[in-house]
Write an enzyme that holds these catalytic residues in place. Sequence first.
Site, PDB file in Angstrom:
ATOM      1  N   PHE A  26      -0.419   5.786  -3.949  1.00 54.08           N
ATOM      2  CA  PHE A  26      -1.527   4.584  -4.470  1.00 54.08           C
ATOM      3  C   PHE A  26      -2.238   4.030  -3.227  1.00 54.08           C
ATOM      4  O   PHE A  26      -3.357   3.963  -3.080  1.00 54.08           O
ATOM      5  CB  PHE A  26      -0.527   3.813  -5.251  1.00 54.08           C
ATOM      6  CG  PHE A  26      -1.408   2.604  -5.499  1.00 54.08           C
ATOM      7  CD1 PHE A  26      -2.547   2.209  -5.887  1.00 54.08           C
ATOM      8  CD2 PHE A  26      -0.618   1.362  -5.301  1.00 54.08           C
ATOM      9  CE1 PHE A  26      -3.197   0.994  -6.056  1.00 54.08           C
ATOM     10  CE2 PHE A  26      -0.956   0.020  -5.688  1.00 54.08           C
ATOM     11  CZ  PHE A  26      -2.326  -0.103  -5.793  1.00 54.08           C
ATOM     12  N   ILE A  27      -1.302   3.339  -2.458  1.00 57.59           N
ATOM     13  CA  ILE A  27      -1.983   2.565  -1.283  1.00 57.59           C
ATOM     14  C   ILE A  27      -2.499   3.362  -0.232  1.00 57.59           C
ATOM     15  O   ILE A  27      -3.635   3.264   0.385  1.00 57.59           O
ATOM     16  CB  ILE A  27      -0.997   1.626  -0.667  1.00 57.59           C
ATOM     17  CG1 ILE A  27      -0.271   0.712  -1.907  1.00 57.59           C
ATOM     18  CG2 ILE A  27      -1.347   0.975   0.575  1.00 57.59           C
ATOM     19  CD1 ILE A  27       0.852  -0.398  -1.333  1.00 57.59           C
ATOM     20  N   ASP A  46       2.116  14.004   3.662  1.00 52.58           N
ATOM     21  CA  ASP A  46       2.938  13.235   2.352  1.00 52.58           C
ATOM     22  C   ASP A  46       3.742  14.406   2.007  1.00 52.58           C
ATOM     23  O   ASP A  46       3.289  15.720   2.261  1.00 52.58           O
ATOM     24  CB  ASP A  46       1.791  12.977   1.238  1.00 52.58           C
ATOM     25  CG  ASP A  46       2.408  12.042   0.164  1.00 52.58           C
ATOM     26  OD1 ASP A  46       3.214  12.400  -0.216  1.00 52.58           O
ATOM     27  OD2 ASP A  46       1.708  10.936   0.185  1.00 52.58           O
ATOM     28  N   TYR A 165      16.377  -1.446  -2.228  1.00 54.60           N
ATOM     29  CA  TYR A 165      15.291  -1.229  -1.636  1.00 54.60           C
ATOM     30  C   TYR A 165      14.636  -2.594  -0.527  1.00 54.60           C
ATOM     31  O   TYR A 165      14.124  -2.453   0.506  1.00 54.60           O
ATOM     32  CB  TYR A 165      14.257  -1.226  -2.755  1.00 54.60           C
ATOM     33  CG  TYR A 165      12.734  -1.543  -2.442  1.00 54.60           C
ATOM     34  CD1 TYR A 165      12.068  -0.237  -1.868  1.00 54.60           C
ATOM     35  CD2 TYR A 165      12.024  -2.680  -2.398  1.00 54.60           C
ATOM     36  CE1 TYR A 165      10.868  -0.504  -1.365  1.00 54.60           C
ATOM     37  CE2 TYR A 165      10.609  -2.907  -2.197  1.00 54.60           C
ATOM     38  CZ  TYR A 165      10.008  -1.545  -1.281  1.00 54.60           C
ATOM     39  OH  TYR A 165       8.737  -1.788  -1.019  1.00 54.60           O
ATOM     40  N   LYS A 169      13.693  -2.485   3.855  1.00 52.99           N
ATOM     41  CA  LYS A 169      12.476  -3.027   4.333  1.00 52.99           C
ATOM     42  C   LYS A 169      12.817  -4.195   5.449  1.00 52.99           C
ATOM     43  O   LYS A 169      12.220  -4.242   6.312  1.00 52.99           O
ATOM     44  CB  LYS A 169      11.546  -3.918   3.039  1.00 52.99           C
ATOM     45  CG  LYS A 169      10.857  -2.686   2.331  1.00 52.99           C
ATOM     46  CD  LYS A 169      10.120  -1.931   3.077  1.00 52.99           C
ATOM     47  CE  LYS A 169       9.235  -0.834   2.251  1.00 52.99           C
ATOM     48  NZ  LYS A 169       8.537  -0.151   2.909  1.00 52.99           N
ATOM     49  N   VAL A 195       1.230  -5.376  -5.327  1.00 56.87           N
ATOM     50  CA  VAL A 195      -0.051  -4.667  -4.983  1.00 56.87           C
ATOM     51  C   VAL A 195      -0.622  -4.015  -6.446  1.00 56.87           C
ATOM     52  O   VAL A 195       0.442  -3.438  -7.048  1.00 56.87           O
ATOM     53  CB  VAL A 195      -0.065  -3.751  -3.934  1.00 56.87           C
ATOM     54  CG1 VAL A 195      -1.581  -3.199  -3.704  1.00 56.87           C
ATOM     55  CG2 VAL A 195       0.233  -4.442  -2.722  1.00 56.87           C
TER      56      VAL A 195
END
Length: 339
Positions: A26-27, A46, A165, A169, A195
């Site tokens: 998506f981003i 990817d 998750y 990060k 987002v």
Amino acid sequence: MNNIKNNFRLNSLKKKTWLITGVAGFIGSNILEKLLYLDQKVVGIDNLSTGFLKNLKSVENTVGKKKWKKFKFVKGDVSNLKDCNKVIKNVDIVLHQAARGSIPKSTKDPITTNKYNITAFLNILNVSRENKIKSFVYASSSSVYGDSKKLPKIETNVGNVLSNYALTKKVNEEYARLFFKLYNFKTIGLRYFNVFGKRQNPEGDYAAVIPKWINNVKKNHPIIIYGDGRTSRDFCPIANVVNANILAGIVNLEPQNYVFNVGTGTRTSLKKLGETIYKYFKIKKNKQKIIFKDFRKGDIRHSLSDIRKIKKILQYSPIDSFNDGISKTVNWFKFNSNV
């Protein structure tokens, strides 16, 4: 004023070669589209675990054949060091977007999340350092704020993380900090806040709330809100995230490890979000279907970004407001029935 300056900076961009990891996501695909519009050369990698070839096809159809020729796609995995070394050659700027992004998935399977979010990050970070990449930009997350209840969220005030998750990060940010301290390697981390936008996947149990709700309205299914509807988020349109990545890639900063919030600096309740989606579908109030259910365990009540730092240092300013973003996103999903 910042947007005028940013448009000038982007439109007068010197030709560079950019690497986007997670380019079919998506981003990643939205960043790719903007860079190709700006006549930049792009290499993308990817593994297609959460990205889709149809996203790349959508970009090709949007930018046209001529600009598309400036893009090279490699099907590969940044958790594999050989693949990282394959795509890093002759690259000027790295935009690392590849990740396993679901909090529930990270709870079910922390090992796989660690592989794609930490091992992969360290691989691409280290090969970027070895190849003397001038600008390394990576996707962090507002989830690193964890249980901190302070609003707005300021980069220096984080709490205890609440998910596997979020921990990955936070580890990414620690590796970036250490790579500056040990090797003087400059990095820029971008903490994304909720987002949303075109090409975001609306399917699956763990789909983000906005595409899922838009999909529900398209199919005449109800919107389900967990809680009283007053829970709020800083919903950030994709155009702002694309802008932040490109600005971070081209800005001439002293070597350091930087971390910036990327949001709108405003927050919207879930109830308001649902009503706004219905509004842009032009569905009258008496026909709207919003169902309230019990709060979900672990959900954070409110989130709001402080964007003063990114405004000051990168001259970032939100391109799209929440309403602009919802309008564009609803229109995109209306006319893309195959997503």
